[in-house]
Write an enzyme that holds these catalytic residues in place. Structure first.
Site, PDB file in Angstrom:
ATOM      1  N   HIS A 179       2.689   1.716 -10.370  1.00 56.73           N
ATOM      2  CA  HIS A 179       2.850   0.409  -9.732  1.00 56.73           C
ATOM      3  C   HIS A 179       2.833  -0.848 -11.061  1.00 56.73           C
ATOM      4  CE1 HIS A 179       3.127  -2.470  -7.257  1.00 56.73           C
ATOM      5  NE2 HIS A 179       2.176  -2.597  -6.332  1.00 56.73           N
ATOM      6  N   HIS A 182       6.158  -6.516  -8.668  1.00 52.19           N
ATOM      7  CA  HIS A 182       4.933  -7.493  -7.666  1.00 52.19           C
ATOM      8  C   HIS A 182       3.423  -8.346  -8.091  1.00 52.19           C
ATOM      9  CE1 HIS A 182       6.709  -4.790  -4.136  1.00 52.19           C
ATOM     10  NE2 HIS A 182       7.196  -5.261  -4.740  1.00 52.19           N
ATOM     11  N   TYR A 184       1.286  -7.005  -9.886  1.00 52.38           N
ATOM     12  CA  TYR A 184       0.363  -6.638 -10.862  1.00 52.38           C
ATOM     13  C   TYR A 184      -0.038  -6.108 -12.094  1.00 52.38           C
ATOM     14  CZ  TYR A 184      -0.444  -6.740  -5.801  1.00 52.38           C
ATOM     15  OH  TYR A 184      -0.099  -7.378  -4.248  1.00 52.38           O
TER      16      TYR A 184
HETATM   17  C1  FMN Z   1       2.527  -4.379   5.177  1.00 50.62           C
HETATM   18  C2  FMN Z   1       2.681  -4.573   3.424  1.00 50.62           C
HETATM   19  C3  FMN Z   1       2.170  -3.457   2.603  1.00 50.62           C
HETATM   20  C4  FMN Z   1       3.437  -3.147   1.111  1.00 50.62           C
HETATM   21  N1  FMN Z   1       2.569  -2.668   0.467  1.00 50.62           N
HETATM   22  C5  FMN Z   1       2.842  -2.497  -1.369  1.00 50.62           C
HETATM   23  C6  FMN Z   1       2.352  -1.634  -1.658  1.00 50.62           C
HETATM   24  O1  FMN Z   1       1.518  -1.071  -1.515  1.00 50.62           O
HETATM   25  N2  FMN Z   1       2.770  -1.810  -2.856  1.00 50.62           N
HETATM   26  C7  FMN Z   1       4.196  -1.561  -2.953  1.00 50.62           C
HETATM   27  O2  FMN Z   1       5.076  -1.307  -3.759  1.00 50.62           O
HETATM   28  N3  FMN Z   1       4.941  -2.375  -2.650  1.00 50.62           N
HETATM   29  C8  FMN Z   1       4.293  -2.801  -1.028  1.00 50.62           C
HETATM   30  N4  FMN Z   1       5.153  -3.854  -0.454  1.00 50.62           N
HETATM   31  C9  FMN Z   1       6.481  -4.244  -0.613  1.00 50.62           C
HETATM   32  C10 FMN Z   1       7.265  -2.672   0.596  1.00 50.62           C
HETATM   33  O3  FMN Z   1       7.090  -0.883  -0.326  1.00 50.62           O
HETATM   34  C11 FMN Z   1       9.150  -2.534   0.078  1.00 50.62           C
HETATM   35  O4  FMN Z   1       8.915  -3.021  -0.806  1.00 50.62           O
HETATM   36  C12 FMN Z   1       9.187  -4.071   1.370  1.00 50.62           C
HETATM   37  O5  FMN Z   1       8.387  -4.121   2.411  1.00 50.62           O
HETATM   38  C13 FMN Z   1      10.655  -4.227   1.752  1.00 50.62           C
HETATM   39  O6  FMN Z   1      11.584  -3.251   2.200  1.00 50.62           O
HETATM   40  P1  FMN Z   1      11.303  -3.327   3.617  1.00 50.62           P
HETATM   41  O7  FMN Z   1      12.942  -4.398   3.902  1.00 50.62           O
HETATM   42  O8  FMN Z   1      11.935  -1.996   3.891  1.00 50.62           O
HETATM   43  O9  FMN Z   1       9.938  -3.738   4.801  1.00 50.62           O
HETATM   44  C14 FMN Z   1       4.802  -4.431   0.756  1.00 50.62           C
HETATM   45  C15 FMN Z   1       5.217  -4.778   1.675  1.00 50.62           C
HETATM   46  C16 FMN Z   1       4.564  -4.383   2.835  1.00 50.62           C
HETATM   47  C17 FMN Z   1       5.340  -5.523   4.709  1.00 50.62           C
END
Ligand code: FMN
Length: 365
Positions: A179, A182, A184
């Site tokens: 990762h 975002h 981190y």
């Molecule tokens: C509840 C939640 C938790 C997430 N946790 C992570 C994570 O642990 N690692 C990560 O890289 N992105 C995380 N994301 C981002 C998602 O992987 C994804 O990029 C984002 O939801 C956009 O995709 P979508 O429009 O299909 O939801 C998270 C998003 C949501 C909504």
């Protein structure tokens, strides 16, 4: 549709290109940050995804930044992840573990001996994180002020990423995804707003990317390049990090270096689902020119957008996030053009099965 056709990823043939995005859900057992049987059930329900990418998972106790996120650095955690993977594999699915070090997006109460979180530079994240109170209720708090890492500590973190790859293999994951998105730790190093170091880990684009490539190489050394993947966030900011003025050029430098390593895949997190601008086609083309291997994209995708970009050769698969939270059988629903369950976001970060394992599949809905 190509979206529903198999894809070769290193040694794996995955059944389709509808992947489950990494999704933090904060339901691990504490203390110990151990995956639970409820988590195994949740993942098993979603095993028809071409690939399940796990929620972000710690490489060490220091890497922790949220209450309830799991680790993959103790024997107990590895054994529990093996149970998760047994379920996914029994359904014919495949899995990658997403590993993170949260860096400055953490809190003293989560750190070993209550220490300050660590970061490239002693600059606060200006972001919030999630803790639990004495009754287990979740609460949002400001992150704690971090302290700057020294070079021997950076070497230890790189080694921890390498160890995580060995542990992922021991836990029967098919792949590991680092990762680097975002806001981190790895993204903090990439970002000139979070990294003002003057040593070989700061300053130039090459120096800022150094720890990322060292972590990738450590993971390759302890497993195999075709088992290692990475997620990056080339545009836009998150958790108080921005990529600076040279963000496209900086991303293309990193992508070019990653391309030399023949990884399992490159995962691009796109910012438009959380208020950022969509990627321009010229930037997508530049990414493809720099990276001939498997590209996974994520962020507010629809079937039509996914199919269009796959057909044009710009990406190879799409990771779906919120729709996979709400639809364990997302692949079947998308294929059948069936309606989707409504996502109940208030249970994204919570306790127990509600809004987690209770979303119905099509026949039940
Ligand atoms: C509840 C939640 C938790 C997430 N946790 C992570 C994570 O642990 N690692 C990560 O890289 N992105 C995380 N994301 C981002 C998602 O992987 C994804 O990029 C984002 O939801 C956009 O995709 P979508 O429009 O299909 O939801 C998270 C998003 C949501 C909504």
């Amino acid at each position: 549709m190509k979206l529903f056709q198999p894809l070769q990823i290193g040694p794996l043939t995955v059944a389709n290109r509808v992947f489950m995005a990494p999704l933090t859900r904060l339901r691990s057992r504490e203390p110990g940050d151990v995956p639970t049987p409820l988590m195994a059930e949740y993942y098993r329900q979603r095993a028809s995804a071409g690939l399940i990418i796990s929620e972000a998972t710690q490489i060490s106790f220091q890497a922790k930044g949220y209450s309830g996120s799991p680790g993959i650095h103790t024997a107990e955690q590895i054994a529990a992840w093996r149970q998760v993977n047994d379920g996914i594999h029994a359904e014919g699915g495949h899995s990658a573990v997403q590993v993170w070090h949260t860096g400055r997006v953490s809190h003293t109460s989560l750190q070993p001996e209550g220490a300050a979180p660590v970061a490239p530079s002693a600059l606060p994240a200006e972001a919030r994180t999630t803790l639990r109170d004495a009754h287990g209720n979740l609460l949002r708090v400001e992150t704690s002020a971090p302290r700057e890492l020294n070079e021997s500590e950076i070497a230890q973190i790189v080694a921890d990423f390498g160890q995580a790859a060995g542990n992922a293999r021991a836990a029967d994951f098919d792949l590991i995804e680092l990762h680097a998105a975002h806001g981190y730790l790895l993204h903090q190093f990439l970002s000139p707003s979070a990294n003002i170091r003057e040593d070989r880990y700061g300053g130039s684009v090459e120096n800022r990317a150094r720890i990322v490539l060292e972590a990738v190489d450590a993971a390759i050394a302890s497993w195999s390049a075709d088992r290692v993947a990475i997620r990056i966030f080339p545009l836009g900011g998150f958790n108080g990090v921005d990529n600076g003025e040279d963000q496209e050029a900086a991303a293309l430098y990193l992508i070019g270096e990653l391309a030399k390593r023949n990884l399992a895949y490159l995962h691009i997190s796109e910012p438009d689902w959380s208020g950022g601008k969509p990627l321009r086609d010229t930037f997508r083309e530049a990414i493809r020119a720099a990276y001939p291997g498997v590209i996974v994209a994520a962020g507010a995708y629809t079937v039509d957008k996914a199919e269009d970009l796959i057909q044009r050769g710009l990406i190879d698969a799409v990771a779906f996030g919120r729709s996979f939270i709400a639809n364990p059988d997302l692949v079947a629903r998308l294929k059948a053009k069936a309606p989707l369950n409504e996502h109940r976001a208030q249970f994204d970060y919570a306790n127990g099965p509600e809004g987690y394992t209770d979303y119905p599949i099509l026949q039940q809905a």
